[in-house]
Design an enzyme around this catalytic site. Structure first.
Site, short mmCIF file in Angstrom:
data_model
loop_
_atom_site.label_atom_id
_atom_site.label_comp_id
_atom_site.label_asym_id
_atom_site.label_seq_id
_atom_site.Cartn_x
_atom_site.Cartn_y
_atom_site.Cartn_z
N ARG A 46 2.04 9.48 0.95
CA ARG A 46 2.34 8.22 1.54
C ARG A 46 3.28 8.26 2.54
O ARG A 46 4.34 9.23 2.50
CB ARG A 46 2.93 7.25 0.47
CG ARG A 46 3.04 5.87 0.98
CD ARG A 46 3.68 4.97 0.01
NE ARG A 46 3.91 3.44 0.54
CZ ARG A 46 4.59 2.62 -0.54
NH1 ARG A 46 5.18 3.00 -1.51
NH2 ARG A 46 4.87 1.47 0.04
N HIS A 47 3.21 7.61 3.67
CA HIS A 47 4.26 7.65 4.71
C HIS A 47 5.48 7.34 4.31
O HIS A 47 5.71 6.61 3.08
CB HIS A 47 3.83 6.77 6.06
CG HIS A 47 3.72 5.14 5.18
ND1 HIS A 47 4.86 4.38 5.09
CD2 HIS A 47 2.66 4.36 4.97
CE1 HIS A 47 4.54 3.26 4.54
NE2 HIS A 47 3.30 3.27 4.33
N GLY A 48 6.75 7.58 5.18
CA GLY A 48 7.90 7.33 4.84
C GLY A 48 8.38 5.58 4.69
O GLY A 48 7.26 4.92 5.19
N GLN A 49 9.45 5.31 4.06
CA GLN A 49 9.75 3.67 4.17
C GLN A 49 9.93 3.11 5.49
O GLN A 49 10.30 3.75 6.39
CB GLN A 49 11.11 3.76 3.39
CG GLN A 49 11.33 2.35 3.03
CD GLN A 49 12.84 2.28 2.91
OE1 GLN A 49 13.79 2.31 3.65
NE2 GLN A 49 13.34 2.03 1.30
N GLY A 68 -0.08 -3.40 5.40
CA GLY A 68 -1.43 -3.27 5.64
C GLY A 68 -1.61 -2.69 6.95
O GLY A 68 -1.20 -1.54 7.46
N ARG A 81 3.45 4.56 11.52
CA ARG A 81 4.56 4.91 10.39
C ARG A 81 4.01 6.32 9.70
O ARG A 81 4.68 7.18 9.20
CB ARG A 81 4.73 4.12 9.50
CG ARG A 81 3.26 3.47 8.67
CD ARG A 81 3.57 2.14 7.89
NE ARG A 81 2.36 1.65 7.19
CZ ARG A 81 1.61 0.65 7.66
NH1 ARG A 81 1.76 0.14 8.66
NH2 ARG A 81 0.79 0.08 6.87
N GLU A 85 -4.44 2.05 6.56
CA GLU A 85 -4.24 1.00 5.41
C GLU A 85 -5.21 -0.14 5.22
O GLU A 85 -5.85 -0.47 6.23
CB GLU A 85 -2.78 0.36 5.23
CG GLU A 85 -2.29 -0.38 4.08
CD GLU A 85 -2.53 0.35 2.77
OE1 GLU A 85 -3.64 0.59 2.20
OE2 GLU A 85 -1.60 0.38 2.00
#
Length: 203
Positions: free
Chosen positions: A10-13, A24, A60, A84
């Site tokens: 999963r991508h970073g924050q 989304g 992201r 997403e």
């Protein structure tokens, strides 16, 4: 065909995720924490080299993959079907905010997020299908290889349910969340999938 090892990340924050808002398909930038997580992923990739990097087209995800690509001198491939899920009217909002406005719809979502997605949202079953098909295409392009795939929390959880034959309505319970920039190792071939690890930190 040799099985392919997909290292799902999963991508970073981002600012919205730090506030538990649904991003989304909205293009939301990484926070300083998210950029640090991306750099940690890059250091992990330097120590555990991969043969290819694929990302969602959202910025992201691309930004999260960049340090790994730099460390390994790889050019990332972008796959539109790794984007997403579209969360419709809840884009940019928290579940609590949605529940305050529409408690019945929020309760229905909590009970079965696939049968009762958010208003105007993408069909989760369709999202799972496109994401699973994308992973199969990536695996077919790199038989026997190790591939880093940077995508998104809800999409990847739905896809894991699809590939592992878990009822999709259970994705929020079985996979409460994928941690930012953590590694989940999936072995995938034409006929089968095996989850070897979940949410392994890069540091």
């Amino acid at each position: 065909m040799s099985s392919t090892t997909l290292l799902l990340t999963r991508h970073g924050q981002t600012v919205w995720h730090a506030e538990n808002r649904y991003a989304g398909i909205s293009d939301v930038a990484l926070t300083d924490t998210g950029r640090a997580q991306a750099e940690a992923l890059g250091r992990w990739a330097a120590a555990h080299p991969v043969d290819a990097v694929w990302t969602s087209p959202l910025s992201r995800a691309v930004a999260t993959a960049e340090p790994a690509c730099r460390a390994l001198d790889l050019t990332p491939h972008r796959e539109p079907d790794l984007r997403e899920c579209d969360f419709g009217l809840v884009e940019g909002r928290t579940l609590a905010e949605f529940a305050a406005q529409n408690p019945a719809a929020a309760d229905a979502f909590r009970a079965d997020p696939v049968a009762h997605p958010f208003p105007q949202a993408e069909d989760p079953t369709a999202a799972a299908g496109r994401g699973a098909a994308a992973l199969h295409r990536i695996a077919a392009a790199h038989p026997g290889a190790r591939v880093l795939v940077v995508a998104h929390n809800t999409l990847l959880r739905l896809v894991l349910c699809r590939l592992l034959h878990i009822p999709p309505a259970e994705y929020r319970r079985v996979f409460p969340r994928l941690r930012n920039a953590a590694i989940s190792e999936l072995r995938l071939d034409t006929d089968s999938a095996a989850l070897l690890s979940l949410n392994v930190p890069c540091e």
